[in-house]
Each structure stands twice: as C-alpha cells, then as structure tokens.
Write a protein that holds these residues in place. Structure first.
Motif, PDB file in Angstrom:
ATOM      1  N   VAL A 214       0.856  -1.194   0.027  1.00 46.11           N
ATOM      2  CA  VAL A 214      -0.106   0.029  -0.204  1.00 46.11           C
ATOM      3  C   VAL A 214       0.765   1.302   0.005  1.00 46.11           C
ATOM      4  CG1 VAL A 214      -1.827   1.347   1.119  1.00 46.11           C
ATOM      5  CG2 VAL A 214      -1.635  -0.914   1.204  1.00 46.11           C
ATOM      6  N   ARG A 222      -4.992   6.374  -1.412  1.00 49.27           N
ATOM      7  CA  ARG A 222      -4.742   5.073  -0.651  1.00 49.27           C
ATOM      8  C   ARG A 222      -6.146   4.732  -0.196  1.00 49.27           C
ATOM      9  NH1 ARG A 222       0.697   5.726   2.747  1.00 49.27           N
ATOM     10  NH2 ARG A 222       2.141   5.976   1.085  1.00 49.27           N
ATOM     11  N   TRP A 223      -7.105   5.769   0.009  1.00 45.28           N
ATOM     12  CA  TRP A 223      -8.372   5.397   0.423  1.00 45.28           C
ATOM     13  C   TRP A 223      -9.023   4.569  -0.290  1.00 45.28           C
ATOM     14  CZ3 TRP A 223     -12.682   6.796  -2.316  1.00 45.28           C
ATOM     15  CH2 TRP A 223     -12.488   7.650  -3.414  1.00 45.28           C
ATOM     16  N   TRP A 226      -7.853   1.093   0.494  1.00 47.74           N
ATOM     17  CA  TRP A 226      -8.515   0.555   1.808  1.00 47.74           C
ATOM     18  C   TRP A 226     -10.189   0.672   1.682  1.00 47.74           C
ATOM     19  CZ3 TRP A 226      -4.775  -1.168   4.127  1.00 47.74           C
ATOM     20  CH2 TRP A 226      -3.620  -0.498   4.336  1.00 47.74           C
ATOM     21  N   ALA A 231      -8.264  -5.316   1.555  1.00 52.67           N
ATOM     22  CA  ALA A 231      -6.957  -4.709   1.504  1.00 52.67           C
ATOM     23  C   ALA A 231      -6.195  -4.882   2.924  1.00 52.67           C
ATOM     24  CB  ALA A 231      -7.156  -3.509   0.990  1.00 52.67           C
ATOM     25  N   ALA A 232      -7.062  -4.545   4.033  1.00 53.68           N
ATOM     26  CA  ALA A 232      -6.427  -4.143   5.517  1.00 53.68           C
ATOM     27  C   ALA A 232      -6.057  -5.824   5.840  1.00 53.68           C
ATOM     28  CB  ALA A 232      -7.499  -3.700   6.353  1.00 53.68           C
ATOM     29  N   SER A 235      -2.812  -6.844   4.085  1.00 50.15           N
ATOM     30  CA  SER A 235      -1.705  -5.919   4.323  1.00 50.15           C
ATOM     31  C   SER A 235      -1.260  -6.311   5.870  1.00 50.15           C
ATOM     32  CB  SER A 235      -2.123  -4.683   4.318  1.00 50.15           C
ATOM     33  OG  SER A 235      -0.961  -3.527   4.383  1.00 50.15           O
ATOM     34  N   CYS A 236      -2.098  -6.321   6.684  1.00 51.06           N
ATOM     35  CA  CYS A 236      -1.990  -6.771   7.929  1.00 51.06           C
ATOM     36  C   CYS A 236      -0.932  -7.963   8.192  1.00 51.06           C
ATOM     37  CB  CYS A 236      -3.185  -6.699   9.075  1.00 51.06           C
ATOM     38  SG  CYS A 236      -2.980  -6.700  10.746  1.00 51.06           S
ATOM     39  N   PRO A 251      -7.611   1.228   8.915  1.00 49.73           N
ATOM     40  CA  PRO A 251      -8.113   0.564   7.818  1.00 49.73           C
ATOM     41  C   PRO A 251      -8.706  -0.797   8.309  1.00 49.73           C
ATOM     42  CG  PRO A 251      -5.812   1.601   7.622  1.00 49.73           C
ATOM     43  CD  PRO A 251      -6.313   1.857   8.763  1.00 49.73           C
ATOM     44  N   SER A 255     -12.517  -2.063   7.814  1.00 55.46           N
ATOM     45  CA  SER A 255     -12.531  -3.174   6.906  1.00 55.46           C
ATOM     46  C   SER A 255     -13.579  -4.081   7.783  1.00 55.46           C
ATOM     47  CB  SER A 255     -11.467  -3.972   6.799  1.00 55.46           C
ATOM     48  OG  SER A 255     -11.505  -5.131   6.206  1.00 55.46           O
TER      49      SER A 255
END
Length: 281
Positions: A214, A222-223, A226, A231-232, A235-236, A251, A255
């Motif tokens: 991201v 970026r919004w 998200w 995505a979150a 990415s997490c 984010p 989500s």
C-alpha cells in the motif's frame, strides 16, 4: 402402538427473517457438504490436495519473476517470494470461495426441489471447506518462512503479532461468505453474471495489495485501496510476518465495519431471493 409425528413447514412472516438456529439443526448436512465439496474438488485428479500447494507456490514464483525482477515493484524490503506468497494466503482462500460459492443456488437447484434445508448451508459449507487448503498452504508458507528466518541474521519473529491471525481469518471468511451470498442471489435473477465472475475475480487481484504494498500508492489515492475490505487483512498479514504492509489501525476497523454491513445486506437479500428461487429456476 407406534406414533407418527407430523412436521409442518411454514414460511416466516418476514422475507428478511433468517432462522440461525436451523444451521445448528442441520449441522450433519453441513458436515456432509463440507466433505462433499473437498472430495469433489480433487476427485479424479492425479496430484489431489497437492494442488493446494502447487498453485500458490507457482503463482508466487511467477509474481517474483514478473513483478519482482522485471517490473521491480517494491515489496517494502521483504523477500519478494515470501511477500507474494503471504499475499496469496488470503487471496487464494477468498477467490476460490467466491468462484465456488457464487453459484451455490444454481449448483444445488435439483436438491432444493426435493428436500428442505436452509439454503445458506451450501455457501457456508464452501467457506468452511476452504480452511482445509488454507491450512495446507499455511504449513507450506511456514516452511519457507522458517527457512528464511534461519538463513537471515536480520529476520525476527514477532510472536505477539500472531494473535491477530485468527481475527484476520474470520474477517476474510466473512467477507467471502457475504460476497458469495450476494453474488449467488444476483445470478439467480441475472444469469449473465455467471460468465463475469471469473473476470471480476481476476480484476480483484490487482485491486488488492497482493503484488504491491500500500505504501507504493500515492497517499491521496490510498483510500481507494482501503475501501477494498480485503486490503487491510492482507496488508496486516504481511506486517505480522514480514514487517511490510500496514499494522492494525483504522483501515482494519473500516474493513471489519464494512464487512459486517455487507454481511447483513447479503443475508437479507439472499433470504428474499431464495424463497422464490426454485419457482423461477
């Protein structure tokens, strides 16, 4: 003297009402469908469940060559192969669930016309079935990840971060179940969507931070990334294992809220459509 029990099935007064207790009552059928889905997926294949390993590993290798070596897309300092393999963990489970669960009403139409059971069970069974190949893929990922940890002096394992993993798994499963219910209900009325499903899933791969971090997206855009409920979690996951991606924050909260909202809408819409589906199929 034997006694006979008469069972009368009545529709609920509200089309949006869903009897969650029925899932528990029909749990034996749920387990049978989970077994059926897993066995039928690898039936008459030479490699069987090994495909759950081959597909994400080969995809990660192709991504490493094309996006890592040729396109030179940033991986936030993480090893490219592990970066893509980590992203494929949840994406593979999500995409397979959508492709299998999106046509649950049509695939079980003949069964629906013969016996009553909660119509959500086939979709629910599809989501739970994906935990089996996900577990296999996660073990293989663990092998590569352990090898990386042992071969790199700078690598560290953040054990406390692993506590986020069960929450992320539930979030992704709930997202895929919600979209599967919406899609199966829509395809019951608009059959054209059946042909678009594979194409939409392919586009979704590039709208999800699987092959890119991201951080490579301009801050003002970026919004949009998200806004994707996947995505979150993805990415997490990269943050948990590779120190790449983004840590839990707004984010991930967004989500979770967005997924719960989609789930409620999907259940209501699915309940309305499935009541009359067998009359129009």
């Amino acid at each position: 003297m034997s006694t006979q029990t008469e069972i009368i099935i009545k529709p609920s007064g509200r089309a949006s009402y869903f009897n969650w207790k029925e899932i528990i009552d029909y749990r034996d059928l749920l387990f049978l469908m989970i077994r059926r889905d897993f066995v039928s997926r690898y039936k008459q294949t030479i490699l069987g469940p090994a495909w759950a390993i081959i597909q994400p590993v080969m995809t990660a290798l192709v991504f490493t060559v094309i996006f890592g070596k040729v396109a030179k897309i940033s991986t936030d300092g993480a090893p490219p192969f592990l970066f893509y393999l980590t992203g494929m963990l949840f994406w593979q489970m999500f995409s397979t669930s959508i492709l299998a669960g999106g046509n649950s009403l049509q695939a079980n139409a003949s069964l629906f016309s013969k016996v009553y059971f909660p119509r959500i069970i086939p979709s629910l069974a599809t989501q739970i079935t994906q935990l089996i190949p996900f577990t296999i893929q996660f073990i293989i990922f663990g092998v590569f990840y352990t090898w990386y940890q042992l071969s790199s002096d700078a690598a560290t394992v953040h054990w406390l971060r692993l506590l986020w993993l069960p929450f992320l798994i539930i979030l992704v499963m709930l997202t895929s179940l919600s979209i599967s219910l919406l899609y199966s209900a829509l395809t019951a009325k608009y059959r054209d969507l059946q042909h678009a499903l594979g194409f939409i899933v392919q586009l979704g791969l590039y709208a999800t931070p699987v092959i890119y971090p991201v951080s490579s997206i301009n801050a003002e855009w970026r919004w949009l990334v998200w806004a994707n409920p996947l995505a979150a979690p993805i990415s997490c996951t990269k943050w948990i294992f590779l120190d790449a991606g983004a840590p839990p924050g707004w984010p991930l909260v967004l989500s979770a809220v967005f997924t719960l909202l989609i789930f409620l809408i999907a259940v209501v819409f699915f309940q309305r459509v499935q009541r009359t589906f067998i009359d129009t199929v």
